[in-house]
Design an enzyme around this catalytic site. Structure first.
Site, mmCIF file in Angstrom:
data_model
loop_
_atom_site.group_PDB
_atom_site.id
_atom_site.type_symbol
_atom_site.label_atom_id
_atom_site.label_comp_id
_atom_site.label_asym_id
_atom_site.label_seq_id
_atom_site.Cartn_x
_atom_site.Cartn_y
_atom_site.Cartn_z
ATOM 1 N N TYR A 158 -15.806 16.694 -16.978
ATOM 2 C CA TYR A 158 -16.220 15.291 -16.958
ATOM 3 C C TYR A 158 -17.259 15.106 -15.839
ATOM 4 C CZ TYR A 158 -15.978 10.409 -15.544
ATOM 5 O OH TYR A 158 -16.306 9.142 -15.160
ATOM 6 N N LYS A 187 -7.453 5.539 -19.794
ATOM 7 C CA LYS A 187 -7.726 5.987 -21.158
ATOM 8 C C LYS A 187 -6.495 5.811 -22.047
ATOM 9 C CE LYS A 187 -11.749 6.780 -19.429
ATOM 10 N NZ LYS A 187 -11.735 7.361 -18.150
ATOM 11 N N ASP A 189 -6.430 18.316 -15.850
ATOM 12 C CA ASP A 189 -6.765 16.946 -16.215
ATOM 13 C C ASP A 189 -6.346 16.759 -17.669
ATOM 14 O OD1 ASP A 189 -8.003 14.600 -17.108
ATOM 15 O OD2 ASP A 189 -9.665 14.808 -15.695
ATOM 16 N N ARG A 241 0.853 -1.199 0.000
ATOM 17 C CA ARG A 241 0.000 0.000 0.000
ATOM 18 C C ARG A 241 0.883 1.242 0.000
ATOM 19 N NH1 ARG A 241 -1.537 1.963 4.675
ATOM 20 N NH2 ARG A 241 -2.107 -0.013 5.643
HETATM 21 C C1 LIG Z 1 -11.408 13.526 -18.316
HETATM 22 C C2 LIG Z 1 -11.576 12.434 -17.287
HETATM 23 N N1 LIG Z 1 -11.026 12.592 -16.074
HETATM 24 C C3 LIG Z 1 -11.160 11.642 -15.121
HETATM 25 C C4 LIG Z 1 -11.885 10.495 -15.346
HETATM 26 C C5 LIG Z 1 -12.047 9.492 -14.244
HETATM 27 O O1 LIG Z 1 -11.212 8.398 -14.453
HETATM 28 P P1 LIG Z 1 -11.516 6.888 -13.982
HETATM 29 O O2 LIG Z 1 -12.729 6.432 -14.746
HETATM 30 O O3 LIG Z 1 -10.269 6.155 -14.324
HETATM 31 O O4 LIG Z 1 -11.792 6.927 -12.527
HETATM 32 C C6 LIG Z 1 -12.469 10.285 -16.596
HETATM 33 C C7 LIG Z 1 -13.234 9.060 -16.871
HETATM 34 O O5 LIG Z 1 -13.906 8.949 -17.877
HETATM 35 C C8 LIG Z 1 -12.312 11.287 -17.602
HETATM 36 O O6 LIG Z 1 -12.851 11.169 -18.810
#
Ligand SMILES: Cc1ncc(COP(=O)(O)O)c(C=O)c1O
Length: 410
Positions: free
Chosen positions: A132, A230, A205, A79
């Site tokens: 998002y 992604k 992000d 962890r």
């Molecule tokens: C732009 C963006 N940030 C964060 C996330 C969250 O990521 P996770 O689904 O891996 O928790 C997503 C998920 O689709 C996303 O598209």
């Protein structure tokens, strides 16, 4: 031992940073250290010696003692630190040009850790008015309950962000660029200046762009967030997240919190992500080519009302995107001229584009954001148009993809 040298290119770092052959066996990729705990040579006598990318230390679970560029004295418990995760973190830090990276169990776990490490009850955060849906949900349904207030702003409008920063005095300005799902572009360098002048931190992000197309830290951002699920992972086979930062103190706070709550990436997930990262550059080049061709076809299609793709010259963020991105990526959204019923119907009618949430994998995906990924924003200022369709354009043969979309559009 593969030696990374100052000035090595992105593709070289993706394959070698943090990934020197295993000193014990010579294995050319980091092994999956699928272990929970590590033998100590006497109390506190830890084995190991990876340069700290994860901020863990030898003084017990949660006591962070490492600094930038220092070697951890060893491993004690997964962890806190794990060599496979450490390899991924070292690679991600190199790719984003950051000091330290931390890998998480999901993108949302990374977001949660950053907000809680930076904000206190009573603090304010500016978020994109088209963020998002999961990010919106985190601020609206979780952080608000802990006294952190969010304010949606159009982050493509730097003056609106400046005004909102003056009005709300935020601790954190949260940016996505391009945004999900409307592909808005923020001028990251301009927002970094605005944030710092207002005494705020700028977090970006970078999930849609990936570090291959855009490097926010070099543009002045303080932290980068990824859903590694992604493009970084790239094969729709693992969920993960990452933070990359430039400040040791912040890295230590993040590492402390991640260890305290236990939101780190598992070894196998880190290994899968690292395997995906090796081919990021070649995949992104093809995503960009295919995305551009799909966007062009859609822009000329009579059943399409509007296309959102930063590579199109008519996109309002095109000039900024040219300035700060190497390419425009594989995400394309569009509004169906037939309205919501046609958008929903088309999303279920493609042959190759798979109807599914997520994005950034080698296979093309299609979805209806209002009913799927962004359903949690319904009725809020972040609600997305109901006639919107979002495409994650994969790396298949582009003629096949275009034919598939044409047939589904009718
Ligand atoms: C732009 C963006 N940030 C964060 C996330 C969250 O990521 P996770 O689904 O891996 O928790 C997503 C998920 O689709 C996303 O598209």
């Amino acid at each position: 031992m593969a030696q990374i040298e100052h000035g090595d290119g992105f593709e070289t770092l993706a394959i070698h940073a943090g990934q020197e052959p295993d000193p014990l066996t010579g294995a050319v990729v980091p092994p999956i250290y699928q272990v929970s705990t590590f033998k100590q040579d006497g109390v506190g006598g830890l084995r190991g010696g990876r340069r700290s990318a994860s901020g863990h230390g030898a003084a017990g679970h949660g006591d962070v003692v490492t600094g930038p560029g220092r070697w951890v004295e060893g491993y004690e418990y997964s962890r806190t630190a794990n060599p496979t995760r450490g390899a991924l973190e070292e690679c991600l830090a190199a790719l984003e040009g950051g000091l330290r990276a931390l890998a998480f169990a999901s993108g949302m776990a990374a977001e949660d850790c950053l907000v809680r490490a930076v904000c206190q009850p009573g603090d304010h955060v500016l978020i994109p008015h088209d963020a998002y849906g999961g990010t919106y949900r985190l601020f609206d349904k979780v952080m608000a309950g802990w006294g952190v207030t969010y304010h949606p702003v159009p982050i493509s409008d730097a003056e609106a962000v400046r005004a909102a920063a003056a009005a709300h005095r935020p601790t954190l300005i949260w940016v996505e660029s391009p945004t999900n799902p409307l592909l808005s572009i923020a001028d990251i360098a301009a927002l970094a200046q605005i944030a710092h002048a207002a005494g705020a931190m700028l977090a970006v992000d970078n999930t849609f762009a990936s570090p291959y197309l855009q490097q926010p830290l070099a543009l002045g951002a303080d932290a980068v967030i990824h859903s590694t699920t992604k493009y970084l992972g790239g094969h729709s086979d693992v969920v993960g997240g990452a933070l990359v930062v430039t400040d040791t103190g912040l890295a230590d706070r993040l590492a402390f919190l991640r260890n305290a709550v236990g939101s780190a990436a598992a070894p196998f997930d880190a290994w899968l992500t690292l395997r995906g990262v090796k081919t990021l550059a070649v995949r992104m080049d093809r995503h960009c080519d295919n995305g551009a061709q799909v966007a062009k076809m859609l822009a000329n299609h009579p059943r399409v009302a509007q296309v959102y793709y930063p590579g199109l010259p008519e996109h309002p963020g095109h000039e900024v995107a040219v300035k700060q991105m190497r390419g425009f990526g594989g995400m394309v959204s569009f509004r169906h001229a037939g309205g919501e019923p046609a958008a929903v119907e088309m999303s279920g009618r493609t042959r190759l584009f798979i109807l599914a949430e997520s994005l950034g994998g080698v296979e093309s995906l299609i979805e209806h954001p209002a009913r799927m990924t962004h359903a949690s924003a319904a009725g809020s200022p972040l609600e997305v148009p109901s006639d919107l369709v979002r495409l994650s354009v994969g790396i298949e043969n582009c003629d096949d993809l275009i034919e598939d979309l044409r047939a589904a559009l009718g």
